[in-house]
Design an enzyme around this catalytic site. Structure first.
Site, PDB file in Angstrom:
ATOM      1  N   TYR A  88     -19.977  52.451 -12.705  1.00 53.35           N
ATOM      2  CA  TYR A  88     -18.611  51.905 -12.596  1.00 53.35           C
ATOM      3  C   TYR A  88     -18.942  50.649 -13.021  1.00 53.35           C
ATOM      4  CZ  TYR A  88     -14.240  52.107 -11.589  1.00 53.35           C
ATOM      5  OH  TYR A  88     -12.310  51.929 -11.366  1.00 53.35           O
TER       6      TYR A  88
ATOM      7  N   SER B 274     -11.635  46.750 -13.584  1.00 52.47           N
ATOM      8  CA  SER B 274     -11.211  46.705 -11.872  1.00 52.47           C
ATOM      9  C   SER B 274     -11.725  45.485 -11.523  1.00 52.47           C
ATOM     10  CB  SER B 274     -11.828  48.162 -11.569  1.00 52.47           C
ATOM     11  OG  SER B 274     -12.119  47.931 -10.011  1.00 52.47           O
TER      12      SER B 274
END
Length: 249
Positions: A155, A142
């Site tokens: 995350y 990401s």
């Protein structure tokens, strides 16, 4: 002949979103699929869509926080298909909490799903790939590995770890002809694209918000056997957002 005719492609987190689109892209290219997800209803819907494309599909409900379940699933895939050519490590989740409030259980759940799960799936698929002369692994990271919003520590850490894992495994598995790369998506809209506002698109240098197809096309590119000189890299697909400087007035 389609580019991935009879290739065996394993996709985690295939129940919806990017994973579903990736599965359908490989199905259109003639691949045989093994799709994994923790949600039975989502997984069944993807399975039905893949079958509509005429592709063979094997599906299993798997919790990536359970290493034994992962290993058992890959043994089943090997028994079903005899080999694995491509692995797309797409499954991932996050917890949005202040670092003052983020507890160890939340941290472990995110890291064990996103990072440890990616490693174990890669390890198990690589064992099978090695026996059959090589393969390709794509880890979906990401842009949160490169930049952050507040309260996304677990995350971000997991996705940053995936980038490091990618280049480490590319070096370790290269002698076995296993290519390992990462893709870092930015804003990829998996809901109703028509509901996005003009500003949503305008803030991207490319002029639009991303679509799941942008990621599936990248997966097809990086796993094409003709592109086996590409390994250990991270392909950022974000419409240019991580290159855009922002000044607050």
């Amino acid at each position: 002949m389609r580019s991935f005719e009879n290739k065996i492609v394993v996709i985690t987190g295939a129940g919806k979103g990017i994973g579903r689109y990736v599965a359908l892209a490989y199905a259109r290219e003639g691949a045989k699929l093994a799709i994994l997800d923790r949600n039975a209803d989502d997984l069944k819907e993807t399975e039905n869509l893949v079958r509509e494309k005429g592709a063979k599909v094997f599906s299993r409900i798997v919790d990536l926080t359970q290493p034994v379940d992962i290993a058992d699933t890959f043994r089943e895939i090997k028994s079903e298909y005899g080999k694995v050519d491509i692995l797309i490590n797409n499954a991932g989740l996050g917890k949005s909490k202040s670092p003052y409030e983020l507890d160890i259980d939340d941290w472990d759940y995110v890291l064990n799903t996103n990072l440890r799960g990616t490693f174990i799936c890669s390890r198990e698929s690589a064992k099978i790939m090695k026996e059959n002369g090589g393969g390709a692994i794509i880890n979906i990271s990401s842009t949160r590995a490169l930049m952050s919003e507040p309260n996304t520590e677990a995350y971000a850490a997991s996705k940053g770890g995936i980038l490091a894992l990618t280049h480490a495994m590319a070096v370790s598995l290269g002698p076995d002809k296993i290519m390992v790369n990462a893709i870092s998506p930015g804003w990829i809209e998996t809901g109703d694209y028509s509901q996005l506002k003009p500003l949503d698109h305008q803030q991207h240098p490319a002029g639009r918000v991303g679509k799941p197809e942008d990621i599936s096309r990248a997966c097809l590119f990086l796993t094409n056997p003709e592109n086996n000189f590409i390994t250990g890299t991270n392909l950022v697909i974000d419409g240019g957002m991580t290159r855009k400087m922002i000044y607050e007035e």
